[in-house]
Design a protein around this motif. Structure first.
Motif: not given
Length: 171
Positions: A70-71, A88-90, A106-107, A112-114
């Protein structure tokens, strides 16, 4: 461990820039924030293995989740206040299970972060922290491309925050 002199000079210059901004703009310590994301692995095999010398193969037991990651976006204010972790879940959809309180989850397909998630982080975490109504603030971020787009800089500026970017290789 000492850093090469060129990296040390860059770091000191950046540090002086942030301190100078803090003093020059009279930012309160509670309005100086530093945030960065980091990957977190669920199952990292140990790098310490005990086996007899000369053994031809060594079995390493894991839970089978070495690639599951995860991030987490972590942020702290200069006065020591830690902002809620942004996880942030994958995956494509949110978990139906009850999630722990005090974190934002969040997903995202890659985990990763966007740029869209960064906008969400700014609105949910940065813009809802204690003292957010104070007009002078600065946010220190790493060099992730999503932070540095003109649109992102505009969003941060519209939130009445200055942006300081940590030079590459120093976050």
């Amino acid at each position: 461990q000492h850093l090469p002199s060129n990296i040390t000079k860059k770091f000191i210059a950046f540090q002086q820039y942030v301190i100078g901004s803090h003093k020059g703009h009279d930012y309160l310590l509670s309005q100086v924030g530093n945030a960065d994301e980091t990957p977190v692995s669920f199952d990292e095999p140990s790098s310490n293995i005990i086996e007899e010398i000369g053994t031809k193969s060594v079995i390493i037991k894991t839970l089978g989740n070495e690639k599951m990651c995860i991030t987490v976006m972590l942020a702290v204010l200069a006065d020591g206040i830690k902002l809620p972790p942004y996880v942030i879940l994958k995956r494509k959809t949110m978990l139906k299970d009850q999630l722990p309180t005090g974190i934002i989850v969040r997903c995202q397909n890659q985990g990763w972060m966007s740029t869209d998630l960064m906008k969400d982080w700014l609105n949910i975490i940065w813009n809802r922290r204690p003292g957010v109504l104070v007009r002078k603030r600065i946010l220190v971020l790493g060099t992730f491309k999503g932070y540095l787009t003109p649109a992102m800089k505009n969003i941060i500026g519209e939130m009445n925050a200055a942006l300081a970017v940590v030079p590459g290789g120093m976050s």
